[in-house]
Design an enzyme around this catalytic site. Structure first.
Site, PDB file in Angstrom:
ATOM      1  N   ILE A  32     -11.302   0.045  -6.249  1.00  0.00           N
ATOM      2  CA  ILE A  32     -12.627  -0.410  -6.678  1.00  0.00           C
ATOM      3  C   ILE A  32     -13.194  -1.496  -5.765  1.00  0.00           C
ATOM      4  CG2 ILE A  32     -12.302   0.242  -9.102  1.00  0.00           C
ATOM      5  CD1 ILE A  32     -11.858  -2.783  -9.676  1.00  0.00           C
ATOM      6  N   ASN A  88       1.492  -4.528  -0.064  1.00  0.00           N
ATOM      7  CA  ASN A  88       1.495  -5.984  -0.155  1.00  0.00           C
ATOM      8  C   ASN A  88       2.578  -6.389  -1.149  1.00  0.00           C
ATOM      9  OD1 ASN A  88      -0.803  -6.116   1.523  1.00  0.00           O
ATOM     10  ND2 ASN A  88      -2.137  -5.851  -0.240  1.00  0.00           N
ATOM     11  N   HIS A 101       2.257  -0.640  -5.341  1.00  0.00           N
ATOM     12  CA  HIS A 101       1.237   0.318  -4.948  1.00  0.00           C
ATOM     13  C   HIS A 101       1.113   0.373  -3.433  1.00  0.00           C
ATOM     14  CE1 HIS A 101      -0.745  -3.577  -5.602  1.00  0.00           C
ATOM     15  NE2 HIS A 101      -1.685  -3.205  -4.737  1.00  0.00           N
TER      16      HIS A 101
END
Length: 115
Positions: A32, A88, A101
């Site tokens: 997003i 990350n 993720h």
């Protein structure tokens, strides 16, 4: 740190997302807050908080996720021109959602170093 995250809510369909892929192990959807023209996230359905929490039993899951990254890159037309995959980890690594993720970024020339 809560074990439930926005990604858990997306997995349970409590929050809408532009889902491009889903199977029993993982889910892929558009970020997003995109950092490139194409910015997708691939997440495991198993709630793993970070790469540092991965165990030996997760190696097939991680391999599966990387295969899905390649499939998505092909699907969105980035396989030939190239793309970047980022995980990350931790606060200093820029992790803001503590559910493992993979970021799939592309659609333009990506510079190095990234940050």
């Amino acid at each position: 740190m809560s074990t439930d995250t926005i990604f858990g809510k997306i997995i349970r369909k409590e929050i809408p997302a532009n889902i491009l892929y889903e199977d029993d192990l993982c889910l892929a959807f558009s970020d997003i807050n995109p950092q490139a023209p194409t910015h997708l996230l691939v997440i495991p359905k198993k709630p793993i908080p970070a790469l540092t929490a991965v165990e030996a039993a997760d190696k097939e899951l991680l391999g599966h996720m990387l295969l899905i990254v390649n499939q998505l890159a092909e699907q969105v037309g980035m396989a030939e021109s190239g793309y970047r995959v980022v995980i990350n980890t931790g606060n200093d690594g820029g992790q803001t959602v503590f559910h493992l993720h993979m970021h799939l970024l592309g659609g333009r020339s990506l510079q190095w170093p990234p940050g």
